[in-house]
Design a protein around this motif. Sequence first.
Motif, PDB file in Angstrom:
ATOM      1  N   PRO A   1      99.562   1.600 -24.626  1.00  0.00           N
ATOM      2  CA  PRO A   1      98.966   0.260 -24.603  1.00  0.00           C
ATOM      3  C   PRO A   1      99.932  -0.874 -24.892  1.00  0.00           C
ATOM      4  CG  PRO A   1      98.428   1.367 -26.648  1.00  0.00           C
ATOM      5  CD  PRO A   1      99.139   2.372 -25.806  1.00  0.00           C
ATOM      6  N   ALA A   2     101.148  -0.573 -25.358  1.00  0.00           N
ATOM      7  CA  ALA A   2     102.008  -1.629 -25.891  1.00  0.00           C
ATOM      8  C   ALA A   2     102.993  -2.216 -24.889  1.00  0.00           C
ATOM      9  CB  ALA A   2     102.779  -1.108 -27.113  1.00  0.00           C
ATOM     10  N   THR A   3     103.466  -1.436 -23.921  1.00  0.00           N
ATOM     11  CA  THR A   3     104.527  -1.934 -23.049  1.00  0.00           C
ATOM     12  C   THR A   3     103.954  -2.816 -21.939  1.00  0.00           C
ATOM     13  OG1 THR A   3     104.396   0.037 -21.653  1.00  0.00           O
ATOM     14  CG2 THR A   3     105.983   0.068 -23.457  1.00  0.00           C
ATOM     15  N   PRO A   4     104.762  -3.746 -21.402  1.00  0.00           N
ATOM     16  CA  PRO A   4     104.278  -4.617 -20.324  1.00  0.00           C
ATOM     17  C   PRO A   4     103.904  -3.817 -19.076  1.00  0.00           C
ATOM     18  CG  PRO A   4     106.311  -5.481 -21.279  1.00  0.00           C
ATOM     19  CD  PRO A   4     106.133  -4.102 -21.830  1.00  0.00           C
ATOM     20  N   VAL A   5     102.926  -4.311 -18.333  1.00  0.00           N
ATOM     21  CA  VAL A   5     102.517  -3.683 -17.080  1.00  0.00           C
ATOM     22  C   VAL A   5     103.440  -4.157 -15.970  1.00  0.00           C
ATOM     23  CG1 VAL A   5     100.667  -3.481 -15.378  1.00  0.00           C
ATOM     24  CG2 VAL A   5     100.117  -3.530 -17.818  1.00  0.00           C
ATOM     25  N   ASN A   6     103.912  -3.202 -15.165  1.00  0.00           N
ATOM     26  CA  ASN A   6     104.674  -3.488 -13.958  1.00  0.00           C
ATOM     27  C   ASN A   6     104.606  -2.260 -13.062  1.00  0.00           C
ATOM     28  OD1 ASN A   6     106.731  -1.686 -14.953  1.00  0.00           O
ATOM     29  ND2 ASN A   6     107.605  -3.394 -16.127  1.00  0.00           N
ATOM     30  N   SER A   7     105.432  -2.184 -12.048  1.00  0.00           N
ATOM     31  CA  SER A   7     105.370  -1.030 -11.145  1.00  0.00           C
ATOM     32  C   SER A   7     105.677   0.278 -11.851  1.00  0.00           C
ATOM     33  CB  SER A   7     106.330  -1.228  -9.964  1.00  0.00           C
ATOM     34  OG  SER A   7     105.799  -2.149  -9.035  1.00  0.00           O
ATOM     35  N   GLY A   8     106.414   0.227 -12.945  1.00  0.00           N
ATOM     36  CA  GLY A   8     106.694   1.438 -13.712  1.00  0.00           C
ATOM     37  C   GLY A   8     105.447   2.063 -14.297  1.00  0.00           C
ATOM     38  N   THR A   9     104.406   1.266 -14.504  1.00  0.00           N
ATOM     39  CA  THR A   9     103.144   1.793 -15.021  1.00  0.00           C
ATOM     40  C   THR A   9     102.533   2.784 -14.048  1.00  0.00           C
ATOM     41  OG1 THR A   9     102.770  -0.353 -16.090  1.00  0.00           O
ATOM     42  CG2 THR A   9     100.887   1.130 -15.940  1.00  0.00           C
ATOM     43  N   LEU A  10     102.716   2.558 -12.748  1.00  0.00           N
ATOM     44  CA  LEU A  10     102.080   3.374 -11.722  1.00  0.00           C
ATOM     45  C   LEU A  10     102.911   4.583 -11.314  1.00  0.00           C
ATOM     46  CD1 LEU A  10     100.862   0.503  -9.333  1.00  0.00           C
ATOM     47  CD2 LEU A  10      99.829   1.281 -11.468  1.00  0.00           C
ATOM     48  N   ARG A  11     104.198   4.553 -11.552  1.00  0.00           N
ATOM     49  CA  ARG A  11     105.090   5.571 -10.990  1.00  0.00           C
ATOM     50  C   ARG A  11     104.734   7.012 -11.373  1.00  0.00           C
ATOM     51  NH1 ARG A  11     111.248   3.243 -11.764  1.00  0.00           N
ATOM     52  NH2 ARG A  11     111.335   1.864  -9.931  1.00  0.00           N
ATOM     53  N   PRO A  12     104.350   7.307 -12.628  1.00  0.00           N
ATOM     54  CA  PRO A  12     104.126   8.722 -12.975  1.00  0.00           C
ATOM     55  C   PRO A  12     102.803   9.286 -12.480  1.00  0.00           C
ATOM     56  CG  PRO A  12     104.630   7.360 -14.930  1.00  0.00           C
ATOM     57  CD  PRO A  12     104.269   6.439 -13.814  1.00  0.00           C
TER      58      PRO A  12
END
Length: 643
Positions: free
Chosen positions: A315-326
């Motif tokens: 819940p803590a890190t900023p949302v970006n394309s890295g959120t979707l990668r895994p």
Amino acid sequence: MTLTTPPDISTDDTTADVQLDILRYGLIEVGREMLDSLMRSAFSPVCRDILDCTVVIHMRTDEGWEAAALWEGCMQHAFVAPHIANFVMDDWDVDQMQPGDVIFTNDPWRGSLHQADVNLFRPVFVDGRVEFLLQSTSHLVDLGGPIPGGFSNGAQTHFEEQLKLPPTMLYANDIPVRSTFNFLLENNRVPHLVLGDLRALHGCLVVGERQLQELINRGGLDQVRAAGRYAIDATEASMRRGIAAIPDGDYTAEDFLDEDGVTDEQIPVHVTVRVRGDSMEIDFSGSGRQPLGNCGTAWCEAGRCIEAVKLMVDPATPVNSGTLRPIDVLLPAGSVVQVLPPSSCSSHADIGPRAINVVTQALSQATEESFAPDTGTALYVGFSGIDSRPGHEGTPWGAYGLGGGGWGGTWKEDGVSFCVTPIGNCRTSVQEHVEIESPLVVVQHEIVADTAGAGEFRGGLGSVYSILAESDTLITVVADRLRRGAPGAKGGGAGAPAYGWYIPNFDVAHHGDPLNLQGAEPLFGMFDEQGRPDPVHGEFGRGARYRTGKFSNMLVKAGDAIRFLIGGGGGWGDPLQRDVDRVVADVRSGLVTVEHARLAYGVVIVDGAADVDATTLERARLTTERASGTWEIPVAIPHTRTI
């Protein structure tokens, strides 16, 4: 499993590492400035007040366009933005773009949530090459069609809904494309609001380009691009560590939409979440076929359901394309989560929460650090009409309201009360703005006792929302969880379902008590033979005007009012294990009644304090009855009603 520290990304140069960190937050700050500009210059309440808007900075990479930074008003837009950018740029020749060009699209099959949500894209050139793509997104008050506001209940095809545009030039070299503006504004009930919002959406892109160019001038293009990659990789690493903390396995859950507004068939939303190491697959195979009504979605669940994972593991890190990668998401074509054209998909506001709910329920099987489902409906209300008040005669107007329910209890704390479902991160319209700008009076918008699911950690409470019309008003309602409230988790109880009433000749002195149903006509809900709300033994739609919570163009006559009760979130854990002092505190705060404290928690309260001996005996009795099958945790519902 929950992470609160940034990931460790090693580098040989600590100074460079710090500089990248500064620049990645510089990108986020550009996004914040963009959203501030958008909200402060927007004309309509849906963007200005409700926060149904988001801005994104996409970066050009060898893998396509990746979201490096964003600042969300409405969280769901953040999770679908990377898809929309790539769909749009697949249609558009980036090498033919010019500085100041702005592309417009609202096509759900190119990633938009529904046709009312518009997306603007502006290229950012550095040394003659497009390096970044800025995006601004917002719901528009109107884009034509039979129903104002964008939720076309009853429609079965998108041809019956609002205007739908493929990627289309809106500005060329920062000059408005007159034909596009004319098309949008001449097919519109409130062109003054839409024009103001389109200019705000464009203006925030201009602000973003200026700020981004300044950041590039200070840090250099290569370093800013490196910071964007660093931000995406950092979020991906954090998400993967959170997923890796979940035991490998297949976790399945199923929930339902009440119906689609055309038929009365329940629509299953089925998910299997497969966890393997630091990767995850979310598979919606087994979900119901695409509905005849407008409550399915075209593409957006490919990203939106990942909000559930983000909330639970990172819940803590900023949302970006890295959120979707895994995470891979499987959407069966022709199902409720991926309807095929020309199906209608304007009412996305209930399938989105339900998709998040089922992913949450599935993952809750894998870990104790889990959530109970939230209210599961935003209970959207759209208002429109032609003002008839003296001095306002003939003025077209539109307004929005979000009822706000409760989030589910968690493994460590009670759920958040009086809050929109997690897809939104939105708020309702500012009540004073509603009353200044439209012929409406918000009579009530407040928490209601006994609406939260019982648990060791109870759900957040729901609310009552009562609105008086001072001029004839057409309303559109989008509501679900009418047949059953939000389910509990780990032995918790269900929250209250949603209800609606029509109150003719509204008088606050007589009708001000939300538990007084005298003279109120039921609109929807579960009712007993006397007309009292009864979520367990009642019949859906008994004595009510509608057998659905999805209807449009209902006339509210001047002087009449509507009232909605929005349920709370599900409870987490055994309510008989809830700390007695917490129950007493809830009673003293007016969140739980003395009667519900005894029925749901086994806590006996006398003169504002717990009777310890009586509570011990009552909890022992309920425990015994539960073991024998004669007691169940009661579904949350206010107990005392005047008919």
